[in-house]
Design a protein around this motif. Sequence first.
Motif, PDB file in Angstrom:
ATOM      1  N   ILE A 210       0.934  -1.276  -0.048  1.00 31.34           N
ATOM      2  CA  ILE A 210      -0.098  -0.121  -0.013  1.00 31.34           C
ATOM      3  C   ILE A 210       0.786   1.400   0.077  1.00 31.34           C
ATOM      4  CG2 ILE A 210      -1.506   1.319   1.300  1.00 31.34           C
ATOM      5  CD1 ILE A 210      -2.778  -1.560   2.258  1.00 31.34           C
ATOM      6  N   VAL A 211       1.980   1.191   0.927  1.00 31.14           N
ATOM      7  CA  VAL A 211       2.734   2.472   0.823  1.00 31.14           C
ATOM      8  C   VAL A 211       3.406   2.615  -0.482  1.00 31.14           C
ATOM      9  CG1 VAL A 211       4.996   3.282   1.856  1.00 31.14           C
ATOM     10  CG2 VAL A 211       3.440   1.875   3.404  1.00 31.14           C
ATOM     11  N   PHE A 212       3.871   1.564  -1.116  1.00 28.22           N
ATOM     12  CA  PHE A 212       4.760   1.687  -2.352  1.00 28.22           C
ATOM     13  C   PHE A 212       3.694   2.145  -3.681  1.00 28.22           C
ATOM     14  CE2 PHE A 212       8.244  -1.552  -1.433  1.00 28.22           C
ATOM     15  CZ  PHE A 212       8.604  -0.410  -0.602  1.00 28.22           C
ATOM     16  N   ALA A 213       2.227   1.753  -3.381  1.00 28.78           N
ATOM     17  CA  ALA A 213       1.457   2.083  -4.377  1.00 28.78           C
ATOM     18  C   ALA A 213       1.173   3.774  -4.230  1.00 28.78           C
ATOM     19  CB  ALA A 213      -0.009   1.371  -4.037  1.00 28.78           C
ATOM     20  N   HIS A 214       1.308   4.298  -3.205  1.00 27.58           N
ATOM     21  CA  HIS A 214       1.166   5.752  -3.092  1.00 27.58           C
ATOM     22  C   HIS A 214       2.722   6.433  -2.958  1.00 27.58           C
ATOM     23  CE1 HIS A 214      -2.859   5.733  -1.887  1.00 27.58           C
ATOM     24  NE2 HIS A 214      -2.786   4.763  -1.328  1.00 27.58           N
ATOM     25  N   GLU A 215       3.667   5.632  -3.586  1.00 28.92           N
ATOM     26  CA  GLU A 215       4.919   5.890  -3.738  1.00 28.92           C
ATOM     27  C   GLU A 215       5.537   6.763  -2.284  1.00 28.92           C
ATOM     28  OE1 GLU A 215       5.104   8.648  -7.018  1.00 28.92           O
ATOM     29  OE2 GLU A 215       5.055   7.051  -8.621  1.00 28.92           O
ATOM     30  N   GLY A 216       5.294   5.980  -1.275  1.00 33.90           N
ATOM     31  CA  GLY A 216       5.877   6.312  -0.083  1.00 33.90           C
ATOM     32  C   GLY A 216       7.158   5.701   0.293  1.00 33.90           C
ATOM     33  N   THR A 217       7.808   6.093   1.401  1.00 31.09           N
ATOM     34  CA  THR A 217       8.986   5.164   1.844  1.00 31.09           C
ATOM     35  C   THR A 217       8.782   4.740   3.055  1.00 31.09           C
ATOM     36  OG1 THR A 217      10.402   7.025   0.822  1.00 31.09           O
ATOM     37  CG2 THR A 217      11.338   5.777   2.400  1.00 31.09           C
ATOM     38  N   VAL A 218       9.259   3.247   3.087  1.00 30.81           N
ATOM     39  CA  VAL A 218       9.194   2.578   4.530  1.00 30.81           C
ATOM     40  C   VAL A 218      10.616   2.781   5.116  1.00 30.81           C
ATOM     41  CG1 VAL A 218       9.104   0.183   5.490  1.00 30.81           C
ATOM     42  CG2 VAL A 218       7.627   0.911   3.574  1.00 30.81           C
ATOM     43  N   ALA A 219      10.302   3.548   6.346  1.00 31.02           N
ATOM     44  CA  ALA A 219      11.628   3.979   6.800  1.00 31.02           C
ATOM     45  C   ALA A 219      12.109   3.098   7.996  1.00 31.02           C
ATOM     46  CB  ALA A 219      11.538   5.406   7.523  1.00 31.02           C
ATOM     47  N   LYS A 220      11.149   2.612   8.633  1.00 30.73           N
ATOM     48  CA  LYS A 220      11.481   1.531   9.706  1.00 30.73           C
ATOM     49  C   LYS A 220      10.326   0.514   9.798  1.00 30.73           C
ATOM     50  CE  LYS A 220      14.312   3.687  13.308  1.00 30.73           C
ATOM     51  NZ  LYS A 220      14.413   4.897  12.910  1.00 30.73           N
ATOM     52  N   VAL A 221      10.762  -0.803   9.926  1.00 25.29           N
ATOM     53  CA  VAL A 221       9.851  -1.894  10.127  1.00 25.29           C
ATOM     54  C   VAL A 221      10.336  -2.475  11.699  1.00 25.29           C
ATOM     55  CG1 VAL A 221       8.711  -3.926   9.557  1.00 25.29           C
ATOM     56  CG2 VAL A 221       9.211  -2.294   8.017  1.00 25.29           C
ATOM     57  N   ILE A 222       9.548  -2.263  12.670  1.00 21.28           N
ATOM     58  CA  ILE A 222      10.017  -3.015  14.102  1.00 21.28           C
ATOM     59  C   ILE A 222       9.084  -3.851  14.566  1.00 21.28           C
ATOM     60  CG2 ILE A 222      10.994  -2.306  16.346  1.00 21.28           C
ATOM     61  CD1 ILE A 222      11.503   0.330  15.355  1.00 21.28           C
ATOM     62  N   GLY A 223       9.250  -5.075  14.047  1.00 21.12           N
ATOM     63  CA  GLY A 223       8.235  -6.046  14.413  1.00 21.12           C
ATOM     64  C   GLY A 223       6.721  -5.495  13.523  1.00 21.12           C
ATOM     65  N   ASP A 224       5.912  -5.259  14.645  1.00 19.97           N
ATOM     66  CA  ASP A 224       4.410  -4.829  13.988  1.00 19.97           C
ATOM     67  C   ASP A 224       4.434  -3.473  13.659  1.00 19.97           C
ATOM     68  OD1 ASP A 224       4.687  -4.919  16.809  1.00 19.97           O
ATOM     69  OD2 ASP A 224       2.724  -3.811  16.491  1.00 19.97           O
ATOM     70  N   ALA A 225       5.261  -2.458  14.192  1.00 23.36           N
ATOM     71  CA  ALA A 225       5.191  -1.182  13.936  1.00 23.36           C
ATOM     72  C   ALA A 225       5.898  -0.729  12.444  1.00 23.36           C
ATOM     73  CB  ALA A 225       6.179  -0.452  15.194  1.00 23.36           C
TER      74      ALA A 225
END
Length: 416
Positions: A210-225
Amino acid sequence: MTATILVVDDEPDVEALVLQTFRRQIREGVFDFMFARDGLEALQSLELRPSIDLVVSDINMPRMDGLTLLAKLQQADDKKATVIVSAYGDMSNIRTAMNRGAFDFVTKPIDFADLEATIEKTLRHIEMLRETRHRQAEAERALASLSRFFSPALAKRLAAGTDGNGTEAHWRDVAAIFTDVTGFTSVVETVAPDVLGDMLNEYVGGMTEIVFAHEGTVAKVIGDAIQILFNAPGDQPDYATRAIVCAQDIDAWAEAFRARWRTKGVNFGATRIGVHAGPALVGNFGRSRFFDYTAYGDTTNTVARLEAANKFLGTRICVSAMVADAAVNFLGRPVGDLVLRGRSEPLRAYEPLPAESFKAEATAQYTEAFAKLEAGDAAAIPAFAALVGLHADDPLAGFHLRRLLNGAKGVRMLVE
């Protein structure tokens, strides 16, 4: 660096002639020669010493001729550059050799000056190929790393270097989203490890799509956050609008995800979402050891506090006035002026709504009740009571009614 050359020829005097002709290059460490008497012996030498750079092979030899050897070499994963030696005028074999992948040829009787020039030309070609493969491997590694954070199109641009120093740490205005799952610790403690792994992979993968579909950047993935950025690393003039729409799409997807896993007997918690906009220090903070594109500053701290405020409010999405005011045609209802943990000044927050919900009569009733609350009008209590009576499933209306019944006034509230 010494180039290793395998000469394959059954004539007994070839080895001596080669060693004599190239004695200076051998002495200076430019060339290192190995010799084989036929194709089978050549293949054995290559198996024992795969670092051989170049093969110079005669065509007519016992057991395995040069053309058969050439075909074998071209079938290997590490295709060795090969120069074929053929009798003068034997154009049929030379043509076959070139069609089978020979890089070049020299004719017999051998003109050793021509052989030296051919070897040097072939080695330059080999070096160019190696450099190209090295760059390609580096680009593929970079793309694989960047694809964890950025949408496919942006990752390709960054890997190609067309965005300059876009990943170097610098201050810029961003919109940030922070998401977390309620009660995730209890899920971890009660769900079987293999089921938990599948569930978390599906969750993070779906959220990332979903984030990539809106051309966003995933800055952190910490478990479920998950921490998400817009307007970084590239410019997105509509970053506030993108962030809010992305948050709403995440909410819809996460609720459907919960429902799917509930049918499997797993009580996956609700995804709480905070959205805020402001300046942040963004960039790759991993330097050369590892890639860690993320953001730091008050904006990212605030968005995490907004996400946590949902628990206090009973909402699933809480956005700041900064991002709501910057978005185009924002649709939502006011939550109140939140004094978030670690802050002294209140921050006006909103709950974004889908268009159909925003147009509903219940939203107009809420807006009227909130206006009374903000004005300190005692009629706010019956207004919220009537709204809750009609819409008992509205957590935000219920939250304000409880505040009022407990003696609270106004729209300013401390969120621990």
